[in-house]
Design an enzyme around this catalytic site. Structure first.
Site, PDB file in Angstrom:
ATOM      1  N   ARG A 108       4.523  -8.005   1.979  1.00 51.24           N
ATOM      2  CA  ARG A 108       4.074  -6.800   1.247  1.00 51.24           C
ATOM      3  C   ARG A 108       4.785  -6.826  -0.085  1.00 51.24           C
ATOM      4  O   ARG A 108       6.025  -6.871  -0.136  1.00 51.24           O
ATOM      5  CB  ARG A 108       4.422  -5.533   2.023  1.00 51.24           C
ATOM      6  CG  ARG A 108       4.175  -4.273   1.207  1.00 51.24           C
ATOM      7  CD  ARG A 108       4.281  -3.007   2.013  1.00 51.24           C
ATOM      8  NE  ARG A 108       3.134  -2.821   2.882  1.00 51.24           N
ATOM      9  CZ  ARG A 108       2.829  -1.674   3.480  1.00 51.24           C
ATOM     10  NH1 ARG A 108       3.589  -0.602   3.303  1.00 51.24           N
ATOM     11  NH2 ARG A 108       1.769  -1.586   4.261  1.00 51.24           N
ATOM     12  N   HIS A 135      -5.416  -3.855   0.531  1.00 52.78           N
ATOM     13  CA  HIS A 135      -4.718  -3.631   1.801  1.00 52.78           C
ATOM     14  C   HIS A 135      -5.717  -4.003   2.901  1.00 52.78           C
ATOM     15  O   HIS A 135      -6.230  -3.149   3.635  1.00 52.78           O
ATOM     16  CB  HIS A 135      -4.283  -2.171   1.904  1.00 52.78           C
ATOM     17  CG  HIS A 135      -3.274  -1.916   2.982  1.00 52.78           C
ATOM     18  ND1 HIS A 135      -2.770  -2.908   3.801  1.00 52.78           N
ATOM     19  CD2 HIS A 135      -2.680  -0.757   3.393  1.00 52.78           C
ATOM     20  CE1 HIS A 135      -1.914  -2.383   4.661  1.00 52.78           C
ATOM     21  NE2 HIS A 135      -1.846  -1.089   4.430  1.00 52.78           N
ATOM     22  N   GLN A 138      -5.400  -2.841   6.666  1.00 52.26           N
ATOM     23  CA  GLN A 138      -5.746  -1.448   6.908  1.00 52.26           C
ATOM     24  C   GLN A 138      -7.258  -1.285   7.036  1.00 52.26           C
ATOM     25  O   GLN A 138      -7.748  -0.638   7.969  1.00 52.26           O
ATOM     26  CB  GLN A 138      -5.226  -0.596   5.730  1.00 52.26           C
ATOM     27  CG  GLN A 138      -5.520   0.875   5.877  1.00 52.26           C
ATOM     28  CD  GLN A 138      -4.691   1.502   6.991  1.00 52.26           C
ATOM     29  OE1 GLN A 138      -3.488   1.370   7.006  1.00 52.26           O
ATOM     30  NE2 GLN A 138      -5.336   2.180   7.923  1.00 52.26           N
ATOM     31  N   ASP A 227      -6.572   8.580   0.420  1.00 52.83           N
ATOM     32  CA  ASP A 227      -5.219   8.004   0.393  1.00 52.83           C
ATOM     33  C   ASP A 227      -4.451   8.753  -0.690  1.00 52.83           C
ATOM     34  O   ASP A 227      -5.036   9.478  -1.505  1.00 52.83           O
ATOM     35  CB  ASP A 227      -5.329   6.501   0.082  1.00 52.83           C
ATOM     36  CG  ASP A 227      -3.983   5.772   0.107  1.00 52.83           C
ATOM     37  OD1 ASP A 227      -3.012   6.334   0.639  1.00 52.83           O
ATOM     38  OD2 ASP A 227      -3.917   4.646  -0.421  1.00 52.83           O
ATOM     39  N   CYS A 267      -5.001   6.399   5.867  1.00 48.93           N
ATOM     40  CA  CYS A 267      -4.138   5.275   6.275  1.00 48.93           C
ATOM     41  C   CYS A 267      -2.685   5.701   6.465  1.00 48.93           C
ATOM     42  O   CYS A 267      -1.935   5.045   7.179  1.00 48.93           O
ATOM     43  CB  CYS A 267      -4.228   4.166   5.234  1.00 48.93           C
ATOM     44  SG  CYS A 267      -3.679   4.635   3.588  1.00 48.93           S
ATOM     45  N   ARG A 293      -4.167  -0.248  14.469  1.00 48.81           N
ATOM     46  CA  ARG A 293      -3.593  -1.331  13.640  1.00 48.81           C
ATOM     47  C   ARG A 293      -3.044  -2.449  14.542  1.00 48.81           C
ATOM     48  O   ARG A 293      -3.179  -3.627  14.248  1.00 48.81           O
ATOM     49  CB  ARG A 293      -2.462  -0.777  12.754  1.00 48.81           C
ATOM     50  CG  ARG A 293      -2.872   0.264  11.720  1.00 48.81           C
ATOM     51  CD  ARG A 293      -3.535  -0.361  10.515  1.00 48.81           C
ATOM     52  NE  ARG A 293      -2.746  -1.389   9.880  1.00 48.81           N
ATOM     53  CZ  ARG A 293      -1.806  -1.194   8.946  1.00 48.81           C
ATOM     54  NH1 ARG A 293      -1.570   0.023   8.515  1.00 48.81           N
ATOM     55  NH2 ARG A 293      -1.154  -2.203   8.402  1.00 48.81           N
TER      56      ARG A 293
HETATM   57  N1   CP Z   1      -0.884   2.492   6.256  1.00 50.23           N
HETATM   58  C1   CP Z   1       0.191   1.679   6.104  1.00 50.23           C
HETATM   59  O1   CP Z   1       0.071   0.495   5.765  1.00 50.23           O
HETATM   60  O2   CP Z   1       1.360   2.286   6.392  1.00 50.23           O
HETATM   61  P1   CP Z   1       2.822   1.731   6.060  1.00 50.23           P
HETATM   62  O3   CP Z   1       2.965   1.742   4.561  1.00 50.23           O
HETATM   63  O4   CP Z   1       3.748   2.694   6.731  1.00 50.23           O
HETATM   64  O5   CP Z   1       2.950   0.334   6.596  1.00 50.23           O
HETATM   65  N1  NVA Z   2      -2.174   3.079  -1.634  1.00 53.88           N
HETATM   66  C1  NVA Z   2      -0.976   3.203  -0.862  1.00 53.88           C
HETATM   67  C2  NVA Z   2      -1.183   2.709   0.518  1.00 53.88           C
HETATM   68  C3  NVA Z   2      -0.017   2.857   1.444  1.00 53.88           C
HETATM   69  C4  NVA Z   2      -0.253   2.329   2.815  1.00 53.88           C
HETATM   70  C5  NVA Z   2       0.151   2.483  -1.551  1.00 53.88           C
HETATM   71  O1  NVA Z   2      -0.061   1.376  -2.050  1.00 53.88           O
HETATM   72  O2  NVA Z   2       1.248   3.023  -1.640  1.00 53.88           O
END
Ligand code: CP
Ligand code: NVA
Length: 308
Positions: A108, A135, A138, A227, A267, A293
């Site tokens: 990530r 993502h 997700q 989101d 999410c 998930r």
């Molecule tokens: N939705 C999601 O990816 O959550 P986290 O950022 O907690 O992993």
């Molecule tokens: N759009 C959000 C998603 C988190 C799971 C971010 O990137 O922070």
């Protein structure tokens, strides 16, 4: 081996295979504990190394459960403890070492370039666990949840996104092409998806409509997703952006525009983009969404290992 980096890089056939495998595996585990392995333990002995350069609750835990349920194991790295982040080791050497010790790497990051670089240097599969570009974990999981609840192929449903044109929406847009579903987006004028993504949708004859009015976007929706307005590490003027999105909050009036059985998905984590009334309301399926998930990621792992 296969990487899992973006939805648009994967064929519909393979994405469908992931979803149907997830369904089979989920059905077979009804009476097992979280850490019990599936009977066939197809990834016995396999080692997942996961690194989060940004916060995560769901992705990190659900992947730990996913690999354990497949018979393997996981280690989570803190980037600040690696030589790489302090500039003391090159990315290519880091990738070589990860490939020597591990069987699959998940990242990530705030940099799509870093994902590309790791892809080039790794000798093991790479999973994108969220980047600015997307993502995909997700969204593939959300498609599974939608079809599980609606008991219909997603191509027969009206999907609506209200909110920022961020990484999660990018993956949803890519999925709208791969799974052929109608997608309405409700966002302020200056927060539209990127031109290159919209051109790709056009080239692929996508059924995508953008509205600058939340209620119009939600009209006849079967599913409404949103989101956070401010994503992690978003460098914009936060107060201004939140103000710009004031009329794009998912509230009960927006939900009322949807079809009778319209569901709400998020999410997580959440902010001011949804009211508590909707988030905790009957139409909200966010907890089922979060749990799924685990199941979909198990099948993504199997896809990466060419074991589907
Ligand atoms: N939705 C999601 O990816 O959550 P986290 O950022 O907690 O992993
Ligand atoms: N759009 C959000 C998603 C988190 C799971 C971010 O990137 O922070």
């Amino acid at each position: 081996m296969n990487h899992f980096i973006n939805i648009k890089d994967i064929s519909t056939f393979k994405l469908r295979k992931i979803i149907s495998d997830a369904k089979n595996r989920k059905n077979k585990r009804k009476y097992l504990n979280a850490l019990d392995a599936d009977k066939d333990a197809p990834l016995k002995g396999k080692f997942l190394i996961q690194m989060f350069e940004k916060s995560s609750l769901r992705t990190r835990i659900s992947f730990y459960l996913a690999i354990r349920q497949l018979g393997g194991s996981a280690l989570t790295l803190r980037p600040d403890e690696l030589h790489l982040s302090k500039g003391g080791e090159s990315l290519s050497d880091t990738a070589k070492i990860l490939s020597t010790y591990g069987n699959i790497f998940m990242l990530r990051t705030d940099s799509d370039k870093k994902i590309e670089e790791f892809r080039n240097y790794l000798k093991i599969p790479l999973i994108n666990a969220l980047s600015p570009g997307g993502h995909p974990l997700q969204i593939l999981s959300d498609i599974f949840t939608i079809e599980e609840i609606k008991k219909k192929n997603i191509s027969k449903l009206n999907i609506c996104w209200i909110g920022d044109s961020n990484n999660v929406l990018n993956s949803l847009i890519e999925a709208s092409i791969r799974f052929s579903f109608k997608l309405n987006i409700g966002c302020p004028k200056k927060y539209k998806p990127t031109t290159s993504l919209l051109q790709w949708v056009k080239k692929n004859k996508g059924k995508l409509n953008i509205f600058h009015d939340a209620q119009k976007a939600a009209n006849n929706a079967d599913v409404i997703l949103t989101d956070k307005v401010i994503s992690m590490n978003d460098t914009v003027n936060k107060a201004k952006k939140i103000k710009d999105f004031k009329k794009f909050q998912v509230n009960s009036n927006v939900m009322k525009q949807g079809n009778r059985d319209c569901i709400f998905l998020h999410c997580l984590p959440r902010g001011s983009e949804v009211t508590d009334e909707v988030f905790f309301g009957k139409q909200s399926k966010v907890w089922q969404q979060a749990l799924n998930r685990v199941y979909v990621q198990k099948s993504i792992l199997l896809y990466c290992f060419d074991k589907l």
